[in-house]
Structures are given as C-alpha cells and as structure tokens.
Design an enzyme around this catalytic site. Structure first.
Site, PDB file in Angstrom:
ATOM      1  N   HIS A 130       0.829  -1.222   0.000  1.00  0.00           N
ATOM      2  CA  HIS A 130       0.000   0.000   0.000  1.00  0.00           C
ATOM      3  C   HIS A 130       0.862   1.271   0.000  1.00  0.00           C
ATOM      4  O   HIS A 130       0.332   2.368  -0.187  1.00  0.00           O
ATOM      5  CB  HIS A 130      -0.907   0.047   1.239  1.00  0.00           C
ATOM      6  CG  HIS A 130      -1.933  -1.050   1.278  1.00  0.00           C
ATOM      7  ND1 HIS A 130      -2.805  -1.275   0.241  1.00  0.00           N
ATOM      8  CD2 HIS A 130      -2.213  -1.988   2.222  1.00  0.00           C
ATOM      9  CE1 HIS A 130      -3.591  -2.304   0.549  1.00  0.00           C
ATOM     10  NE2 HIS A 130      -3.245  -2.756   1.739  1.00  0.00           N
ATOM     11  N   ASP A 254      -4.422 -12.943   3.712  1.00  0.00           N
ATOM     12  CA  ASP A 254      -5.725 -12.551   4.255  1.00  0.00           C
ATOM     13  C   ASP A 254      -6.931 -12.994   3.411  1.00  0.00           C
ATOM     14  O   ASP A 254      -8.062 -12.878   3.907  1.00  0.00           O
ATOM     15  CB  ASP A 254      -5.780 -11.035   4.578  1.00  0.00           C
ATOM     16  CG  ASP A 254      -4.961 -10.170   3.651  1.00  0.00           C
ATOM     17  OD1 ASP A 254      -4.535 -10.685   2.598  1.00  0.00           O
ATOM     18  OD2 ASP A 254      -4.765  -8.977   3.956  1.00  0.00           O
TER      19      ASP A 254
HETATM   20 ZN   LIG Z   1      -4.122  -7.323   2.973  1.00  0.00          ZN
END
Ligand SMILES: [Zn+2]
Length: 383
Positions: A130, A254
């Site tokens: 990110h 995830d």
């Molecule tokens: Zn993630």
C-alpha cells in the site's frame, strides 16, 4: 552446483519483529514467530537456506520514494510512537525494520538472479504494497516489492518484471508506481470494496502502460476454485505472452477463510495451487525465478498453514495441480469477471480476446449483469 541442489531462500531477521504498532494490532510481530516455526518442523529442515538481509541503499529507495518522505520516516527513528495514518504507526525500530525488509527482498532478488537459490520467500515486516511514493498507508512504510522490481531493473538490467499481488486488499501503492510503465506487468486479485478501494476492472494502466495493470476485484465468498481458475485463465496466458525475466509476488494470506479482515474462502491448498501456477509460468519464462514477499494475513494459524503449503511448492516438496483445484470453481462467480477482463484487456493481449470456449467464458446475459452490479453495489454500501 546443479539445479537440483539449489534451495529455496528464506529472508528472516530479528529486526522484523521489532516493528510494533499497538497491542492488539493485527499486523503484529507474532505473525513472523508463527512462520519461523515452520522451518523447524520435521520434513521442512534441509530444504531451505537462510538469506541474511542488509538494509536497502538510499539511492535505491529514491527510485520509488521521494526524498521528503524518506526523511520523514528517518525522523521517526528512536521515537516511541509516530502516527503515519489512521492504522499505521511506528515504534523506535520501525524505520530500521522497513529498510531491512526492502533490503531483504533485494538480497533475495540478487541471490535468485545469480542462480545461487532457485526461488525465495521473504518473511519480512512491515509489509509494503500500500506504500506510495510519498505516503505510508495500510500498515506499509516502504513498498518492498516495487523497490525489488526497480532494483532488478537498475542493478541487474532486467527489463520485464511480473508482479502478482494475491493479498486480499488491492496493492494500490504498487499500481501507483507502475501505472504508466509497460516494463512491469501488475496483476492484482482482491476483494472488491475492501481497503483502500480502487483496483477496478477498467483501471488498466495509463499512457504507455495501458494493458499492463490487470485488476480483478472479486465479490466476497470466492475460494480456491475461483482464485485458481483466474490464475489459469487470465494470469497464466497473459504472463506467457509478456514473458517476464523475474516474478515478484505480494503474498498476502488474508484471503484465507478464517482471516479476521476478509471474507474470502481460500484454503492452504488454494494458496499452494496459486503458487504452483506462478511457478509454472516462471519455469517457462525465467528459469523458475520467483521471489515472494509477505504482505497481509492475520489469522496466525491460517497464515502458518498457508505459508507452509506455499513453501512446500517452492521447495518442490509437493506439486499441487491447479487444474484439479480450479474444477471446483463456480462458473456463475467467474462468468462476469472473465467477461469484464476480456472486454478491458482483449485489445492488449491476444490470449484475452473473447472466447466462447466453455460455459464460464460466455457473455453474461443482461439479467446476470444487473444481478452482479447489484451485488457489487451492496458490498460497497456495507463497506
Ligand atoms: Zn491485505
């Protein structure tokens, strides 16, 4: 040294566990402790080689991140806590850990490229996908994978790099780095509507990079069959056309069915099949050169079991057949996605030109499109 003797490299270092945010934060040092135990399990010993990382050089950092941003992170060194965004903060050793995480990935690239290791997995923290040029985001400080790609291009003179991002969340920082760059093919498969937003089908890259950003936003509830089918039907044919010289993977765990941050249903077997699909591409294009970097994955048992399955594929201790796993895909879940990808990318990739090969590849009816659109709206409203 013969090819068969080469091992899978593992990047690890004590500094990675010294980046701590707050008690109860999902991106915690215990994640790595869970992974390091795998290497001591019977059946795993002797198949892996530790890579001792070094910190990334500032001149490499500057290819991806701005001077001001690097200085602002340097200023956090030794301070007990600095807030970088709503869910990202630093502890006294966070910056050192971030330099070592990005550096560790570059060391892995170097060793695999030199032929000393057959592939590698970087068990690093903090994660990176990110992180933008001048912004920390979503638990990420420096963009480890983007830095490793630029390192390979500038230091090792590689010209075509494939980045696969299978983390639950869209790898916005990585896409931001390479949106206009046809030398890096970026493939991201993620849960639609999840942090940080973006990653839509129609965002295919810009200027000369059009067609080199492939985004697959999936509705919650997709599992092994759907993920692996999209790897086999979209990623593999495009990657073989692109013919990468190196493959980097933002390996987030995830999408695991038990992860507290997601709503996907991927099992360790599904992650193993995705890894095998990538290894197949690498064997055909770049002598098996794959380097994976840990991103997300917050259920400790799920993370450990999934990484173990992936490590077994990398080390050649098991060979999962992706075709077998993709047989479980629900054609209804795939049909719309395949249609959108082919519409967005068919003009850039021969292998994505519309095909009427099987049931899942046919054009969805008006009713099916409205249904899918409503389901996606609902996900956005809930998020
Ligand atoms: Zn993630």
């Amino acid at each position: 040294m013969t090819n068969t003797a080469r091992k899978t490299g593992i990047v690890q270092h004590p500094l990675y566990a010294r980046h701590c945010m707050e008690p109860g934060h999902p991106e915690c040092p215990e994640r790595l402790a869970a992974l390091y135990t795998i290497l001591r399990e019977p059946g795993m010993q002797g198949h892996f080689e530790e890579i001792t990382p070094t910190k990334i050089a500032k001149e490499v950092l500057l290819i991806v991140h701005s001077w001001d941003y690097i200085e602002s992170l340097e200023a956090t060194e030794g301070k007990s806590c600095t807030f970088l965004d709503a869910d990202t903060r630093t502890s006294p050793d966070s910056h050192a850990a971030a330099l070592m995480a990005a550096g560790g990935l570059c060391c892995a690239v170097e060793r695999v490229h030199a032929g000393e290791l057959k592939n590698a997995f970087a068990m690093v923290r903090p994660p990176g996908h990110h992180a933008k040029r001048s912004k920390a985001m979503g638990f990420c400080l420096y963009n480890n994978v983007a830095l490793a790609a630029r390192y390979a291009q500038t230091r090792l003179a590689l010209s075509r790099i494939l980045i696969v991002d299978w983390d639950l969340h869209f790898g916005n920082g990585t896409q931001h780095c390479f949106a206009d760059d046809p030398s890096v093919l970026f493939f991201s498969i993620h849960q639609t509507g999840s942090f940080p937003g973006g990653g839509r089908f129609r965002k295919i890259g810009k200027d000369g990079g059009k067609g080199f950003s492939i985004h697959i936003p999936l509705l919650p509830g997709c599992g092994d069959g759907e993920y692996v089918a999209l790897f086999e039907k979209i990623l593999k044919p495009v990657a073989l056309e692109f013919n990468p010289q190196l493959i980097l993977v933002s390996a987030g765990f995830d999408p695991h069915f038990n992860d507290p941050l997601g709503n996907m249903r991927v099992t360790p077997l599904g992650f193993a099949a995705m890894a095998r699909s990538i290894l197949d591409i690498a064997e055909q294009c770049c002598e098996g050169r794959v380097i994976m970097a840990l991103e997300g994955g917050y259920d400790l048992d799920g993370l450990r079991d999934s990484v173990r399955a992936v490590l077994k594929e990398l080390a050649g201790l098991q060979q999962t057949d992706p075709v077998e796993i993709m047989a479980a895909a629900d054609p209804k879940k795939l049909k719309y996605v395949l249609w959108r990808i082919r519409r967005a990318h068919g003009r850039y990739w021969k292998s994505l030109q519309p095909s009427l090969g099987d049931k899942a590849d046919s054009i969805p009816s008006f009713f099916e499109r409205v249904n899918e659109w409503l389901a996606r709206c609902l996900v956005y409203l809930k998020s």
